[in-house]
Design a protein around this motif. Structure first.
Motif, mmCIF file in Angstrom:
data_model
loop_
_atom_site.group_PDB
_atom_site.id
_atom_site.type_symbol
_atom_site.label_atom_id
_atom_site.label_comp_id
_atom_site.label_asym_id
_atom_site.label_seq_id
_atom_site.Cartn_x
_atom_site.Cartn_y
_atom_site.Cartn_z
ATOM 1 N N TRP A 54 -8.736 -3.560 7.734
ATOM 2 C CA TRP A 54 -7.447 -2.956 7.396
ATOM 3 C C TRP A 54 -6.801 -2.338 8.638
ATOM 4 O O TRP A 54 -5.594 -2.487 8.863
ATOM 5 C CB TRP A 54 -7.639 -1.856 6.342
ATOM 6 C CG TRP A 54 -6.374 -1.092 6.131
ATOM 7 C CD1 TRP A 54 -5.289 -1.458 5.402
ATOM 8 C CD2 TRP A 54 -6.017 0.151 6.746
ATOM 9 N NE1 TRP A 54 -4.296 -0.527 5.507
ATOM 10 C CE2 TRP A 54 -4.713 0.473 6.328
ATOM 11 C CE3 TRP A 54 -6.681 1.020 7.603
ATOM 12 C CZ2 TRP A 54 -4.073 1.634 6.738
ATOM 13 C CZ3 TRP A 54 -6.039 2.171 8.010
ATOM 14 C CH2 TRP A 54 -4.752 2.475 7.577
ATOM 15 N N HIS A 77 -6.095 -5.634 2.734
ATOM 16 C CA HIS A 77 -7.015 -5.021 1.783
ATOM 17 C C HIS A 77 -7.091 -5.944 0.575
ATOM 18 O O HIS A 77 -6.485 -7.014 0.538
ATOM 19 C CB HIS A 77 -6.571 -3.603 1.410
ATOM 20 C CG HIS A 77 -5.302 -3.526 0.625
ATOM 21 N ND1 HIS A 77 -5.228 -3.005 -0.645
ATOM 22 C CD2 HIS A 77 -4.036 -3.916 0.917
ATOM 23 C CE1 HIS A 77 -3.990 -3.060 -1.093
ATOM 24 N NE2 HIS A 77 -3.243 -3.598 -0.153
ATOM 25 N N TYR A 89 -14.450 3.410 2.557
ATOM 26 C CA TYR A 89 -13.662 3.754 1.374
ATOM 27 C C TYR A 89 -13.909 5.201 0.953
ATOM 28 O O TYR A 89 -15.040 5.699 0.965
ATOM 29 C CB TYR A 89 -14.024 2.846 0.197
ATOM 30 C CG TYR A 89 -13.556 1.425 0.350
ATOM 31 C CD1 TYR A 89 -12.230 1.070 0.098
ATOM 32 C CD2 TYR A 89 -14.444 0.424 0.732
ATOM 33 C CE1 TYR A 89 -11.805 -0.248 0.238
ATOM 34 C CE2 TYR A 89 -14.019 -0.893 0.876
ATOM 35 C CZ TYR A 89 -12.698 -1.215 0.628
ATOM 36 O OH TYR A 89 -12.276 -2.521 0.778
ATOM 37 N N LYS A 149 -5.978 7.176 6.899
ATOM 38 C CA LYS A 149 -5.017 6.625 7.858
ATOM 39 C C LYS A 149 -5.007 7.438 9.145
ATOM 40 O O LYS A 149 -4.984 6.894 10.243
ATOM 41 C CB LYS A 149 -3.616 6.600 7.253
ATOM 42 C CG LYS A 149 -2.551 5.938 8.120
ATOM 43 C CD LYS A 149 -1.213 5.914 7.375
ATOM 44 C CE LYS A 149 -0.188 5.097 8.161
ATOM 45 N NZ LYS A 149 0.184 5.728 9.428
ATOM 46 N N ARG A 171 -12.667 -1.267 6.411
ATOM 47 C CA ARG A 171 -11.665 -0.433 7.069
ATOM 48 C C ARG A 171 -11.281 -0.999 8.428
ATOM 49 O O ARG A 171 -10.128 -0.905 8.851
ATOM 50 C CB ARG A 171 -12.171 1.010 7.235
ATOM 51 C CG ARG A 171 -11.014 1.926 7.680
ATOM 52 C CD ARG A 171 -11.470 3.302 8.114
ATOM 53 N NE ARG A 171 -10.316 4.093 8.460
ATOM 54 C CZ ARG A 171 -9.622 3.991 9.596
ATOM 55 N NH1 ARG A 171 -9.994 3.099 10.521
ATOM 56 N NH2 ARG A 171 -8.567 4.752 9.823
ATOM 57 N N VAL A 177 -5.581 1.787 -1.327
ATOM 58 C CA VAL A 177 -5.848 0.356 -1.204
ATOM 59 C C VAL A 177 -6.661 -0.121 -2.399
ATOM 60 O O VAL A 177 -7.223 0.674 -3.159
ATOM 61 C CB VAL A 177 -6.620 0.037 0.098
ATOM 62 C CG1 VAL A 177 -5.790 0.366 1.315
ATOM 63 C CG2 VAL A 177 -7.955 0.784 0.133
ATOM 64 N N ASP A 178 -6.721 -1.460 -2.539
ATOM 65 C CA ASP A 178 -7.578 -2.100 -3.541
ATOM 66 C C ASP A 178 -8.771 -2.714 -2.840
ATOM 67 O O ASP A 178 -8.596 -3.481 -1.894
ATOM 68 C CB ASP A 178 -6.809 -3.199 -4.280
ATOM 69 C CG ASP A 178 -5.639 -2.642 -5.064
ATOM 70 O OD1 ASP A 178 -5.807 -1.591 -5.689
ATOM 71 O OD2 ASP A 178 -4.553 -3.272 -5.047
ATOM 72 N N VAL A 233 0.854 -1.183 0.000
ATOM 73 C CA VAL A 233 0.000 0.000 0.000
ATOM 74 C C VAL A 233 0.888 1.230 0.000
ATOM 75 O O VAL A 233 2.078 1.172 0.336
ATOM 76 C CB VAL A 233 -0.940 0.023 1.217
ATOM 77 C CG1 VAL A 233 -1.925 -1.129 1.157
ATOM 78 C CG2 VAL A 233 -0.160 -0.003 2.512
#
Length: 603
Positions: free
Chosen positions: A175, A181, A119, A139, A172, A147-148, A94
């Motif tokens: 993650w 992710h 997202y 973050k 999220r 991210v994917d 990432v």
């Protein structure tokens, strides 16, 4: 300021500063989550400014580059990585990018988000079409992480579709907890829903503070609770510092709170339990000296956030703290405090006291606040590079209510302006002192200076007089006997008494404390002058007596700008030679408040 060290930091009085590449110097503090330094305000406990990164091996710093790998070390080396197991899925890399540009524009703009799974959709500034969008999680306040999304989880409008498996966890969440992710999230959901716990190949991220990691881990036991609610649940357990790593491991392995935590919670909630605080006291008491003196210690920086308020306040009462009318913690068992002053020992002996004249805003001590430090060496630092404060030298004596006029000045405007400001601050301080009466009067009399029954000293209201101390360069370090006196320690209040919902005026500097002082001031019997080598101290009355008829000439030379600190050192030695009481310390020793042992009354 001193020059930058090998790490590019300027350090003065335990504070860190860096030079910015585009000019200027800012205070910084290390942020373990970002693994670099962040700009901070002087009155902040935790930094809130932008992340800063050293430019090459030079001495200047700037904002983060446009893009950096999440695994790229910045200000400190990353922890040793666990060897990847055979069945570990290859973790897609990432990229962390800034949300805002502090010196250059951010390369991304936000199109939408966050959606139900956390997202955001971003677009590069140089992209021609909105279709060329990217997905990211937030973050922190300053950064995105690109991210994917998992395959098949986005609809035609670019919004995420709710997951069928493990629906209480958003993408999220997964993650944030495990750094996953893409299709790793799909695999995680499938295995976690089947087993009721995290897959063995998913490893909790070690980023962030310990409390944040625990709150994340508590999602296994309370999947439907918010992070704030899980934090409140954690507080209810009142765990020992040594229990925190065990709890984190238990939550990750068993997805529930262990029985020993439940048993500890029950014991901590039982107010009549005879050992309610014993184990916590054993872990906390050895660390208090280091906290007070701004030295390394083993307690979590979020210590007070692990405990329910009633439990914490009862515990603090048990180990010797009290709370004054402002809600600040204070103690009455601190032996001594140290303070750098321009007032001579002769003036303090003649007046019989040291007045609190800084006019601190109300909010720390029950009565007036007198600043002091817990470290003798730190007190010396306040006099380095300029001697006593020029503002105080505008007053001929400590009993002058208003500043005087410099003899070379043709106008009284400066003195009048400063007098007006001083009068306003004095009135505020007096009002605060009056409000400290009433229900707290008995307590404050016992915990102020031990001189509450004496009449306040009279102040001289003369204005426009000519100053004669403005050339003074000699400073004095005094040790103040604070036994049975209210002392509000700054660091201990920040550590044990931090309440985001309430604003308190805690002492500002790193190892500063405030002494509660009545209008009569600190009695001269409690004030000892320390010599320039920081090895010996004698009471100001004894020094005044030793000087005899020479006191006036010595003081006059001090006021005229002569550096005659050696004369005062000899007077301290003279007190010792004549059989008077002095206190001695080893040379080059780090002396703190708790190191002071006062002589017995009959010695």
């Amino acid at each position: 300021m001193p020059p930058p060290n090998q790490q590019g930091l300027r350090i003065i009085k335990n504070r860190q500063y860096v030079d910015l590449d585009d000019g200027g110097t800012v205070m910084v503090a290390y942020d373990a989550q970002l693994e670099t330094y962040r700009a901070k305000r002087a009155n902040e406990l935790l930094p809130s400014g932008p992340a800063l990164y050293r430019i090459g091996n030079g001495s200047t710093w700037g904002p983060e580059p446009m893009a950096a790998s999440v695994d790229q070390p910045t200000a400190s080396p990353p922890p040793r990585k666990r060897p990847r197991l055979v069945d570990d899925p290859p973790r897609a890399s990432v990229v962390v990018v800034p949300k805002f540009g502090y010196s250059t524009p951010s390369p991304y703009t936000r199109l939408a988000g966050p959606d139900s799974q956390g997202y955001y959709r971003l677009k590069k500034l140089d992209a021609d079409h909105a279709e060329d969008s990217l997905y990211a999680f937030s973050k922190d306040d300053d950064h995105w992480v690109l991210v994917d999304p998992p395959e098949g989880r986005m609809d035609s409008s670019g919004q995420s579709i709710a997951a069928e498996r493990l629906p209480s966890w958003t993408d999220r969440d997964i993650w944030e907890h495990y750094g996953l992710h893409g299709n790793d999230i799909t695999r995680f959901r499938s295995e976690a829903e089947t087993t009721g716990r995290k897959p063995q190949w998913a490893h909790a991220r070690s980023e962030g503070r310990t409390r944040d990691q625990l709150i994340r881990a508590l999602k296994w036991a309370h999947p439907d609770k918010s992070a704030e609610e899980r934090g409140q649940i954690l507080q209810g357990y009142n765990l020992l510092p040594s229990m925190l790593p065990r709890l984190q491991q238990a939550l990750q392995e068993h997805a529930k709170l262990p029985e020993w935590a439940e048993a500890h919670k029950l014991q901590s909630a039982t107010e009549t339990h005879p050992q309610r605080f014993d184990l916590l006291e054993q872990e906390v008491l050895p660390q208090i000296r280091n906290i007070r003196n701004f030295e390394p210690h083993s307690l979590d920086p979020d210590f007070d956030a692990y405990y329910s308020r009633p439990f914490l306040e009862a515990f603090l009462l048990k180990i010797g703290y009290r709370k004054n009318i402002h809600g600040c913690l204070y103690r009455t068992d601190i032996p001594a405090m140290f303070r750098t002053e321009d007032r001579t020992p002769f003036e303090l002996a003649r007046d019989g006291c040291m007045l609190a004249r800084e006019n601190h805003p109300p909010g720390s001590t029950t009565k007036k606040a007198l600043s002091a430090t817990f470290s003798l060496n730190d007190a010396k630092n306040y006099s380095v590079g300029g001697g006593p404060g020029i503002g105080q030298l505008r007053y001929n004596t400590q009993t002058n209510k208003y500043p005087g006029r410099h003899p070379d000045s043709d106008s009284d405007s400066d003195a009048d302006s400063e007098a007006s400001a001083d009068e306003s601050a004095s009135n505020t301080s007096q009002a605060a002192s009056s409000s400290a009466s009433g229900s707290s009067r008995q307590q404050s009399e016992a915990a102020s200076t031990g001189s509450g029954s004496r009449r306040p000293i009279s102040l001289d209201s003369e204005r426009g007089y000519t100053t004669y101390r403005h050339r003074q360069t000699t400073s004095f370090i005094y040790m103040i006997d604070t036994r049975n006196v209210e002392v509000v320690p700054g660091q201990e209040n920040r550590f044990f008494n931090h309440d985001p919902q309430k604003i308190n005026f805690f002492p500002y500097d790193d190892i500063e404390g405030h002494i509660s002082v009545s209008d009569r001031g600190v009695s001269a019997e409690r004030i000892w002058l320390v010599n320039s080598s920081l090895t010996r101290a004698a009471n100001v009355r004894a020094i005044h007596q030793a000087a005899g008829q020479t006191a006036a000439d010595i003081e006059s030379a001090t006021w005229s700008g002569v550096d005659n600190s050696a004369v005062y050192d000899r007077l301290i030695d003279q007190v010792a030679a004549s059989g008077g009481t002095v206190l001695n310390w080893p040379a080059n020793g780090k002396i703190f408040a708790d190191d002071v042992t006062w002589p017995a009354p009959d010695s």
